[in-house]
Enzyme design. Structure first.
Site, PDB file in Angstrom:
ATOM      1  N   LYS A   1       1.675  11.598  -7.748  1.00 12.07           N
ATOM      2  CA  LYS A   1       0.253  11.258  -7.672  1.00 12.07           C
ATOM      3  C   LYS A   1      -0.381  11.901  -6.444  1.00 12.07           C
ATOM      4  CE  LYS A   1      -1.134   7.064  -8.512  1.00 12.07           C
ATOM      5  NZ  LYS A   1      -1.394   5.596  -8.377  1.00 12.07           N
TER       6      LYS A   1
ATOM      7  N   ASP B   1      14.102   3.738   2.034  1.00 10.18           N
ATOM      8  CA  ASP B   1      12.924   4.466   2.520  1.00 10.18           C
ATOM      9  C   ASP B   1      13.052   5.930   2.108  1.00 10.18           C
ATOM     10  OD1 ASP B   1      10.890   5.682   3.939  1.00 10.18           O
ATOM     11  OD2 ASP B   1      11.287   4.606   5.805  1.00 10.18           O
TER      12      ASP B   1
ATOM     13  N   ASP C   1       4.926   7.758  -8.414  1.00 15.46           N
ATOM     14  CA  ASP C   1       3.593   7.196  -8.654  1.00 15.46           C
ATOM     15  C   ASP C   1       3.154   6.344  -7.466  1.00 15.46           C
ATOM     16  OD1 ASP C   1       1.252   6.722 -10.133  1.00 15.46           O
ATOM     17  OD2 ASP C   1       2.056   4.846 -10.951  1.00 15.46           O
TER      18      ASP C   1
END
Length: 303
Positions: free
Chosen positions: A160, A95, A120
């Site tokens: 992103k 994580d 991404d």
């Protein structure tokens, strides 16, 4: 005539298959590099939210090519999900919001840190742009948080984002840690998509900044700030949720009206009614005539 979003998507799908990429998103990273030269001189890289692995593929092909000593290259792919192995890429299943994941990356690099971190990752899109933009911004901030642990000074961070009204806020937050922050949209990204990418170069955190993994929802922020000697960290304002759902009503839920002794709800008037509300005239008009007739009367008076 320009290509439509569907045309562009189909073209890059076909190209990805022909060139052996796992997904068409590989072209986005390649086109970002064409403009910003993010791979120049890089030997240590981290791909966050890596599955299914197209960006890790790009890193593997580009960082190893033309190098006599491939042992100098170190690429780490991090994701909660397992993905198929890639040559020259070490996978860490973890994580990105956990300090243990950051520590695992640092331990893998040894005494050195990453020169490039890319992400991404994106949430499952709901179609509600405000919600999608918010969730994506939280994912980006989580990626930035772990990046402050693993990226060396002068390094590059690419991630992103979903463009929206709060994009400038994200820009200002990233600008605190990097000398150069740009937003780009590769040609392989669909025109109709909100997605774009931030390219942050020259990692240069404020003097005295100490990287931390803080979740104000579950962590005791006050104690963490007291343990940190850095004045810069103490100036960071945490977001804290007030109230406890066990003892208070949730504003997003519906509840039954409270009943009195005989099982009926006792209606009470407002404590303070509005003074001269703008809708008062309309309410009076609807009592005597239709809104259409009142508009005609008003027009005749003006004439």
């Amino acid at each position: 005539m320009g290509k439509t979003s569907k045309d562009k998507r189909d073209i890059y799908y076909r190209l990805a298959k022909e060139e052996g990429w796992r997904a068409r998103s590989a072209f986005k990273l390649l086109q970002i590099d064409e403009t910003f030269k993010i791979f120049d001189g890089v030997t240590r890289a981290v791909d966050l939210c890596a599955a299914p692995g197209s960006w890790s593929q790009v890193l593997s092909r580009r960082l190893y090519e033309g190098r006599a000593e491939s042992s100098d290259v170190n690429i780490i792919a991090v994701d909660l999900q397992a993905m198929a192995a890639l040559p020259g890429v070490t996978q860490i299943q973890g994580d990105i919001t956990k300090l243990s994941t950051a520590q695992a990356i640092i331990n893998h690099f040894g005494e050195k840190k990453a020169e490039l971190v890319v992400c991404d990752g994106a949430p499952d899109v709901t179609g509600l742009h405000d919600i999608d933009e918010y969730i994506q911004s939280q994912l980006l901030l989580a990626a930035l948080s772990i990046t402050t642990h693993v990226l060396m000074p002068g390094g590059t961070f690419v991630a992103k984002i979903f463009r929206g009204k709060d994009t400038t806020l994200l820009y200002s937050q990233l600008d605190i840690f990097f000398d150069s922050v740009s937003i780009t949209k590769p040609q392989s990204s669909r025109n109709s998509s909100l997605e774009a990418f931030v390219v942050c170069k020259q990692y240069n955190p404020p003097e005295g900044f100490v990287p931390q993994m803080i979740n104000p929802m579950i962590d005791d922020v006050k104690i963490l700030m007291e343990e940190t000697e850095s004045e810069v960290n103490k100036e960071l304002i945490p977001f804290i949720v007030s109230g406890d759902l066990r003892y208070n009503y949730d504003s997003d839920m519906s509840y039954s009206l409270p009943a009195n002794e005989v099982g009926q709800y006792e209606w009470k008037d407002a404590v303070q009614k509005p003074i001269c509300p703008p809708y008062e005239d309309i309410i009076e008009m609807t009592k005597t005539m239709s809104l259409k007739n009142s508009a005609i009367v008003k027009q005749n008076k003006e004439l």
